[in-house]
Scaffold this motif. Structure first.
Motif, PDB file in Angstrom:
ATOM      1  N   UNK A 251      48.252  25.792  -2.540  1.00 12.40           N
ATOM      2  CA  UNK A 251      47.958  27.212  -2.520  1.00 12.40           C
ATOM      3  C   UNK A 251      46.928  27.592  -1.479  1.00 12.40           C
ATOM      4  N   UNK A 252      46.085  26.631  -1.117  1.00 18.26           N
ATOM      5  CA  UNK A 252      45.050  26.879  -0.114  1.00 18.26           C
ATOM      6  C   UNK A 252      45.108  25.779   0.935  1.00 18.26           C
ATOM      7  N   UNK A 253      44.995  26.176   2.188  1.00 20.79           N
ATOM      8  CA  UNK A 253      44.898  25.221   3.275  1.00 20.79           C
ATOM      9  C   UNK A 253      43.719  25.610   4.163  1.00 20.79           C
ATOM     10  N   UNK A 254      43.137  24.609   4.786  1.00 21.49           N
ATOM     11  CA  UNK A 254      41.943  24.802   5.613  1.00 21.49           C
ATOM     12  C   UNK A 254      42.128  24.003   6.895  1.00 21.49           C
ATOM     13  N   UNK A 255      41.650  24.552   7.992  1.00 21.70           N
ATOM     14  CA  UNK A 255      41.810  23.901   9.291  1.00 21.70           C
ATOM     15  C   UNK A 255      40.533  23.993  10.116  1.00 21.70           C
TER      16      UNK A 255
ATOM     17  N   UNK B  84      36.982  18.465   2.772  1.00 21.24           N
ATOM     18  CA  UNK B  84      36.661  19.257   3.956  1.00 21.24           C
ATOM     19  C   UNK B  84      35.413  18.726   4.654  1.00 21.24           C
ATOM     20  N   UNK B  85      34.430  18.284   3.875  1.00 28.12           N
ATOM     21  CA  UNK B  85      33.201  17.782   4.486  1.00 28.12           C
ATOM     22  C   UNK B  85      33.282  16.300   4.813  1.00 28.12           C
ATOM     23  N   UNK B  86      33.996  15.547   3.976  1.00 25.44           N
ATOM     24  CA  UNK B  86      34.142  14.113   4.198  1.00 25.44           C
ATOM     25  C   UNK B  86      32.925  13.287   3.831  1.00 25.44           C
ATOM     26  N   UNK B  87      31.883  13.913   3.284  1.00 24.47           N
ATOM     27  CA  UNK B  87      30.632  13.188   3.076  1.00 24.47           C
ATOM     28  C   UNK B  87      30.739  12.151   1.963  1.00 24.47           C
ATOM     29  N   UNK B  88      31.433  12.482   0.896  1.00 26.80           N
ATOM     30  CA  UNK B  88      31.506  11.571  -0.258  1.00 26.80           C
ATOM     31  C   UNK B  88      32.941  11.442  -0.755  1.00 26.80           C
ATOM     32  N   UNK B  89      33.864  11.375   0.162  1.00 29.62           N
ATOM     33  CA  UNK B  89      35.275  11.227  -0.212  1.00 29.62           C
ATOM     34  C   UNK B  89      35.475   9.929  -0.975  1.00 29.62           C
TER      35      UNK B  89
END
Length: 124
Positions: free
Chosen positions: A56-60, A106-111
């Motif tokens: 439902x939501x995408x981010x780029x 989105x941030x990748x800090x603590x994936x």
């Protein structure tokens, strides 16, 4: 322990297209938010795109808007990254990411989980 298996990378000419795929080994994670990151030689890993659990939501990232499209198939437990109009600046190792939090992919800090990476060299 889930494994994320990426595929679809490879050498492409500038202006060309590629579609990356990332499949998770465990069905439990089929509805988790997922994302793509990339790391170019000598640079830090950077966010590319993310998608919510139901698409439902995408981010780029600004650098890929209008050229890349993220999508997912929860039945196949797979997330895709369609990359069009590639340029040499897109050359990188591309990683998929999986986490309970849409913010983390989105941030990748603590994936929580990362794929092993797939190389995408773009020739000029």
């Amino acid at each position: 322990q889930v494994q994320l298996v990426e595929s679809g990378g490879g050498l492409v000419q500038a202006g060309g297209s590629l579609r990356l795929s990332c499949t998770a080994s465990e069905r439990t994670f089929s509805t988790y938010p997922k994302g793509w990151f990339r790391q170019a030689p000598g640079k830090e890993r950077e966010f590319v795109a993310a998608i919510s659990w139901n698409a439902g939501m995408t981010y780029y990232a600004d650098s890929v808007k209008g050229r890349f499209t993220i999508s997912r198939d929860n039945v196949k437990n797979t997330v895709y990254l369609q990359m069009n109009s590639l340029t040499p600046e897109d050359t990188a190792v591309y990683y998929c990411a999986l986490d309970q939090s849409i913010n983390e992919v989105q941030t990748g800090k603590n994936v929580t989980y990362w794929g092993q990476g797939t190389q995408v060299p773009v020739a000029s």
